[in-house]
Design a protein around this motif. Structure first.
Motif, PDB file in Angstrom:
ATOM      1  N   THR A 111       0.862  -1.198   0.000  1.00  0.00           N
ATOM      2  CA  THR A 111       0.000   0.000   0.000  1.00  0.00           C
ATOM      3  C   THR A 111       0.893   1.242   0.000  1.00  0.00           C
ATOM      4  O   THR A 111       2.081   1.171   0.377  1.00  0.00           O
ATOM      5  CB  THR A 111      -0.909   0.095   1.256  1.00  0.00           C
ATOM      6  OG1 THR A 111      -0.084   0.322   2.407  1.00  0.00           O
ATOM      7  CG2 THR A 111      -1.778  -1.121   1.462  1.00  0.00           C
ATOM      8  N   GLY A 112       0.295   2.361  -0.361  1.00  0.00           N
ATOM      9  CA  GLY A 112       1.012   3.636  -0.298  1.00  0.00           C
ATOM     10  C   GLY A 112       1.332   4.002   1.142  1.00  0.00           C
ATOM     11  O   GLY A 112       2.374   4.608   1.429  1.00  0.00           O
ATOM     12  N   PHE A 113       0.450   3.651   2.053  1.00  0.00           N
ATOM     13  CA  PHE A 113       0.683   3.936   3.476  1.00  0.00           C
ATOM     14  C   PHE A 113       1.985   3.265   3.928  1.00  0.00           C
ATOM     15  O   PHE A 113       2.822   3.868   4.583  1.00  0.00           O
ATOM     16  CB  PHE A 113      -0.516   3.412   4.283  1.00  0.00           C
ATOM     17  CG  PHE A 113      -0.646   4.045   5.645  1.00  0.00           C
ATOM     18  CD1 PHE A 113      -1.581   5.039   5.875  1.00  0.00           C
ATOM     19  CD2 PHE A 113       0.156   3.631   6.694  1.00  0.00           C
ATOM     20  CE1 PHE A 113      -1.710   5.624   7.136  1.00  0.00           C
ATOM     21  CE2 PHE A 113       0.034   4.210   7.948  1.00  0.00           C
ATOM     22  CZ  PHE A 113      -0.895   5.202   8.178  1.00  0.00           C
ATOM     23  N   VAL A 208       8.912  13.620  -2.148  1.00  0.00           N
ATOM     24  CA  VAL A 208       7.588  14.108  -2.551  1.00  0.00           C
ATOM     25  C   VAL A 208       6.642  12.924  -2.647  1.00  0.00           C
ATOM     26  O   VAL A 208       6.938  11.939  -3.327  1.00  0.00           O
ATOM     27  CB  VAL A 208       7.636  14.816  -3.929  1.00  0.00           C
ATOM     28  CG1 VAL A 208       6.242  15.273  -4.337  1.00  0.00           C
ATOM     29  CG2 VAL A 208       8.549  15.994  -3.877  1.00  0.00           C
ATOM     30  N   ASP A 209       5.501  13.044  -1.970  1.00  0.00           N
ATOM     31  CA  ASP A 209       4.483  11.997  -2.045  1.00  0.00           C
ATOM     32  C   ASP A 209       3.508  12.373  -3.160  1.00  0.00           C
ATOM     33  O   ASP A 209       2.719  13.307  -3.023  1.00  0.00           O
ATOM     34  CB  ASP A 209       3.766  11.896  -0.690  1.00  0.00           C
ATOM     35  CG  ASP A 209       2.656  10.857  -0.709  1.00  0.00           C
ATOM     36  OD1 ASP A 209       2.323  10.347  -1.789  1.00  0.00           O
ATOM     37  OD2 ASP A 209       2.111  10.564   0.370  1.00  0.00           O
ATOM     38  N   ASP A 210       3.575  11.617  -4.235  1.00  0.00           N
ATOM     39  CA  ASP A 210       2.761  11.928  -5.419  1.00  0.00           C
ATOM     40  C   ASP A 210       1.463  11.111  -5.474  1.00  0.00           C
ATOM     41  O   ASP A 210       0.910  10.897  -6.560  1.00  0.00           O
ATOM     42  CB  ASP A 210       3.591  11.687  -6.689  1.00  0.00           C
ATOM     43  CG  ASP A 210       4.213  12.983  -7.195  1.00  0.00           C
ATOM     44  OD1 ASP A 210       3.812  14.063  -6.726  1.00  0.00           O
ATOM     45  OD2 ASP A 210       5.096  12.907  -8.075  1.00  0.00           O
ATOM     46  N   ALA A 211       0.966  10.695  -4.321  1.00  0.00           N
ATOM     47  CA  ALA A 211      -0.263   9.890  -4.280  1.00  0.00           C
ATOM     48  C   ALA A 211      -1.375  10.507  -5.137  1.00  0.00           C
ATOM     49  O   ALA A 211      -2.030   9.817  -5.920  1.00  0.00           O
ATOM     50  CB  ALA A 211      -0.740   9.740  -2.840  1.00  0.00           C
ATOM     51  N   HIS A 212      -1.573  11.822  -4.978  1.00  0.00           N
ATOM     52  CA  HIS A 212      -2.681  12.475  -5.689  1.00  0.00           C
ATOM     53  C   HIS A 212      -2.230  13.149  -6.978  1.00  0.00           C
ATOM     54  O   HIS A 212      -3.042  13.766  -7.669  1.00  0.00           O
ATOM     55  CB  HIS A 212      -3.359  13.503  -4.772  1.00  0.00           C
ATOM     56  CG  HIS A 212      -3.947  12.871  -3.559  1.00  0.00           C
ATOM     57  ND1 HIS A 212      -5.224  12.359  -3.532  1.00  0.00           N
ATOM     58  CD2 HIS A 212      -3.416  12.614  -2.341  1.00  0.00           C
ATOM     59  CE1 HIS A 212      -5.460  11.830  -2.335  1.00  0.00           C
ATOM     60  NE2 HIS A 212      -4.377  11.963  -1.606  1.00  0.00           N
ATOM     61  N   SER A 213      -0.941  13.069  -7.294  1.00  0.00           N
ATOM     62  CA  SER A 213      -0.428  13.795  -8.465  1.00  0.00           C
ATOM     63  C   SER A 213      -0.255  12.895  -9.682  1.00  0.00           C
ATOM     64  O   SER A 213      -0.344  13.379 -10.820  1.00  0.00           O
ATOM     65  CB  SER A 213       0.932  14.416  -8.143  1.00  0.00           C
ATOM     66  OG  SER A 213       0.906  15.063  -6.905  1.00  0.00           O
ATOM     67  N   GLY A 239       4.462   7.149  -3.915  1.00  0.00           N
ATOM     68  CA  GLY A 239       3.131   7.261  -4.513  1.00  0.00           C
ATOM     69  C   GLY A 239       2.309   6.017  -4.250  1.00  0.00           C
ATOM     70  O   GLY A 239       2.781   5.058  -3.617  1.00  0.00           O
ATOM     71  N   THR A 240       1.095   6.048  -4.734  1.00  0.00           N
ATOM     72  CA  THR A 240       0.177   4.940  -4.516  1.00  0.00           C
ATOM     73  C   THR A 240      -0.437   4.488  -5.833  1.00  0.00           C
ATOM     74  O   THR A 240      -0.494   5.253  -6.795  1.00  0.00           O
ATOM     75  CB  THR A 240      -0.944   5.363  -3.536  1.00  0.00           C
ATOM     76  OG1 THR A 240      -1.846   4.272  -3.387  1.00  0.00           O
ATOM     77  CG2 THR A 240      -1.725   6.558  -4.041  1.00  0.00           C
ATOM     78  N   PHE A 241      -0.888   3.242  -5.852  1.00  0.00           N
ATOM     79  CA  PHE A 241      -1.621   2.735  -7.022  1.00  0.00           C
ATOM     80  C   PHE A 241      -3.127   2.757  -6.771  1.00  0.00           C
ATOM     81  O   PHE A 241      -3.905   2.287  -7.588  1.00  0.00           O
ATOM     82  CB  PHE A 241      -1.174   1.303  -7.344  1.00  0.00           C
ATOM     83  CG  PHE A 241       0.316   1.169  -7.570  1.00  0.00           C
ATOM     84  CD1 PHE A 241       1.000   2.129  -8.308  1.00  0.00           C
ATOM     85  CD2 PHE A 241       1.028   0.096  -7.055  1.00  0.00           C
ATOM     86  CE1 PHE A 241       2.374   2.023  -8.524  1.00  0.00           C
ATOM     87  CE2 PHE A 241       2.401  -0.021  -7.270  1.00  0.00           C
ATOM     88  CZ  PHE A 241       3.067   0.946  -7.993  1.00  0.00           C
ATOM     89  N   SER A 242      -3.538   3.281  -5.602  1.00  0.00           N
ATOM     90  CA  SER A 242      -4.945   3.169  -5.216  1.00  0.00           C
ATOM     91  C   SER A 242      -5.803   4.347  -5.672  1.00  0.00           C
ATOM     92  O   SER A 242      -6.974   4.417  -5.330  1.00  0.00           O
ATOM     93  CB  SER A 242      -5.049   3.027  -3.693  1.00  0.00           C
ATOM     94  OG  SER A 242      -4.600   4.210  -3.065  1.00  0.00           O
ATOM     95  N   LYS A 243      -5.224   5.243  -6.464  1.00  0.00           N
ATOM     96  CA  LYS A 243      -6.015   6.395  -6.896  1.00  0.00           C
ATOM     97  C   LYS A 243      -6.121   6.365  -8.430  1.00  0.00           C
ATOM     98  O   LYS A 243      -6.853   5.549  -8.978  1.00  0.00           O
ATOM     99  CB  LYS A 243      -5.413   7.667  -6.304  1.00  0.00           C
ATOM    100  CG  LYS A 243      -5.317   7.541  -4.760  1.00  0.00           C
ATOM    101  CD  LYS A 243      -4.860   8.767  -4.075  1.00  0.00           C
ATOM    102  CE  LYS A 243      -4.423   8.525  -2.641  1.00  0.00           C
ATOM    103  NZ  LYS A 243      -5.419   7.960  -1.729  1.00  0.00           N
ATOM    104  N   SER A 244      -5.343   7.200  -9.142  1.00  0.00           N
ATOM    105  CA  SER A 244      -5.457   7.189 -10.611  1.00  0.00           C
ATOM    106  C   SER A 244      -5.121   5.831 -11.210  1.00  0.00           C
ATOM    107  O   SER A 244      -5.590   5.491 -12.294  1.00  0.00           O
ATOM    108  CB  SER A 244      -4.532   8.237 -11.225  1.00  0.00           C
ATOM    109  OG  SER A 244      -5.022   9.516 -10.946  1.00  0.00           O
TER     110      SER A 244
END
Ligand code: PMP
Length: 402
Positions: A111-113, A208-213, A239-244
């Motif tokens: 997870t991104g967390f 830089v946390d690009d979770a939302h970017s 970053g995360t794979f759980s958004k875009s």
């Protein structure tokens, strides 16, 4: 159960009180896919509370990739990346993410967390410093608690405060500045070029946390560094794979030595099972789509501009957002819950953000756009929000919608 623990649990009454008032807004079961319309208790509800910015979570090609991965690899890896849990598609995904973010190497987590827990706890010791924007995501803050390092918070996006706080730290200590690229509740963007310049001046490293970017800003959705044209100057991107990216999991990207170091130090990677085959394969398929079909990002921004204009014309206070995350300020916790619940009754899903997540005079509805929303859906939602704000007595609206 012990008496002191029973007392602690009994003293927590906030959720029960909200349920009794019929305004409890969390854990709402959805009976359908995460699309612009979802089904809740058998009723159609417009979804404006999703992080599926590109609207890809129900995409046929991505679902097909997940199905195929289950057929080939089964449903789980039954172990950590470190030992028996590394698949060839994990390694393929790491190479793809490195290329996508313009870094030498990448490492994927479940997870991104967990990425932020691992990254924030691996580099610094007791005499070192982790420097955070006050609005950084909880996973960054929680990661610092595993590090034993000193944590310094600076005022949100306040570069003078950041420089002032760095200027007094010992030269020989390790200093890591970590910021959200796009802030998850407020929707504004970190001032990355200035942060990099300040970091250079005081010998700090930037995360830089690009979770939302990702998929949202930058060339082909490559994120915040790309958005500002400073790709080669950001040391570490998470970053995360759980958004875009329509899946589940996360990554850190950096130079090859840093990634190798993390592989052997990040406990949230080493002591946790790897991403499921279906998650890895669907992330790869989402990347294919993002890299070859720019229309998704274009549609997201078309919708974002449309919603921003509409909300501003109606007189809503949407703060300083620069992204598809639109905070609609209510500035009162109880009213934020009431508005959320009335909106759901009227068929609009939004997320309430209240204290302690934000100060109570900054409580807000988090309204987020997807590439797949229609203008009609946006108009319907804004109209209903205006009506409910009037009903509940949220005063920021212009006279004419009273
Ligand atoms: N970073 C930020 C900025 C986030 O908003 C989130 C999730 N909301 C995470 C990290 C954690 O990502 P995940 O959902 O993959 O655990």
């Amino acid at each position: 159960m012990s008496k002191p623990l029973q007392a602690r649990i009994a003293a927590y009454t906030a959720a029960k009180e909200a349920r009794a008032q019929g305004i409890y807004p969390y854990f709402r079961p959805i009976e359908s896919a995460q699309d612009t319309e979802v089904v809740i208790q058998g009723k159609r509800v417009l979804m404006f509370g999703s992080n599926s910015y590109l609207g890809l979570t129900n995409h046929p090609k991505i679902k097909e990739a997940a199905h195929k991965a289950v057929e080939k690899y089964g449903t789980g890896c039954a172990g950590s990346r470190f030992l028996n849990g590394t698949l060839d598609i994990h390694v393929e995904l790491e190479d793809r993410i490195a290329a996508f973010t313009g870094k030498q190497a990448a490492l994927i987590f479940s997870t991104g967390f967990q990425v932020n827990l691992g990254v924030m706890s691996s580099f610094t010791g007791r005499n070192d410093y982790l420097i955070l924007d006050e609005y950084d995501h909880a996973s960054i803050y929680d990661g610092t608690r595993l590090s034993f390092s000193r944590v310094i918070k600076y005022a949100h996006n306040d570069m003078a405060d950041l420089a002032r706080r760095l200027s007094v730290l010992p030269e020989e200590s390790i200093k890591v500045i970590a910021v959200d690229g796009i802030f998850s509740m407020e929707g504004d963007i970190a001032k990355l070029p200035e942060i990099i310049a300040i970091a250079d001046q005081f010998g700090a490293t930037v995360v830089v946390d690009d979770a939302h970017s990702l998929g949202v800003i930058g060339v082909k959705g490559a994120g915040t560094a790309s958005h500002f044209g400073v790709d080669d100057k950001v040391d570490i991107i998470t970053g995360t794979f759980s958004k875009s990216l329509a899946s589940l999991g996360g990554f850190v990207a950096s130079d090859a030595d840093t990634i190798d170091y993390l592989k052997h130090h990040a406990r949230s990677l080493i002591f946790s099972a790897s991403m499921t085959p279906a998650s890895a394969a669907s992330t790869l398929a989402a990347l294919d789509i993002i890299e070859t079909e720019p229309e998704h990002m274009e549609n997201l921004w078309r919708n974002t501009r449309y919603a921003m204009n509409l909300l501003q014309e109606e007189g809503f206070d949407i703060g300083a957002t620069e992204s598809p995350i639109l905070p609609i300020y209510v500035r009162d916790n109880a009213k934020t819950f009431a508005v959320t619940s009335l909106l759901q009754q009227q068929g609009v899903f939004v997320n309430p953000v209240v204290s302690p997540a934000v100060p109570s005079d900054a409580s807000l509805l988090r309204f987020s756009l997807m590439a797949t929303h229609t203008f009609g859906q946006i108009e319907e939602a804004v109209e209903k929000i205006a009506r409910v704000f009037r009903q509940v007595g949220v005063l920021e609206l212009k006279e004419r919608i009273k």
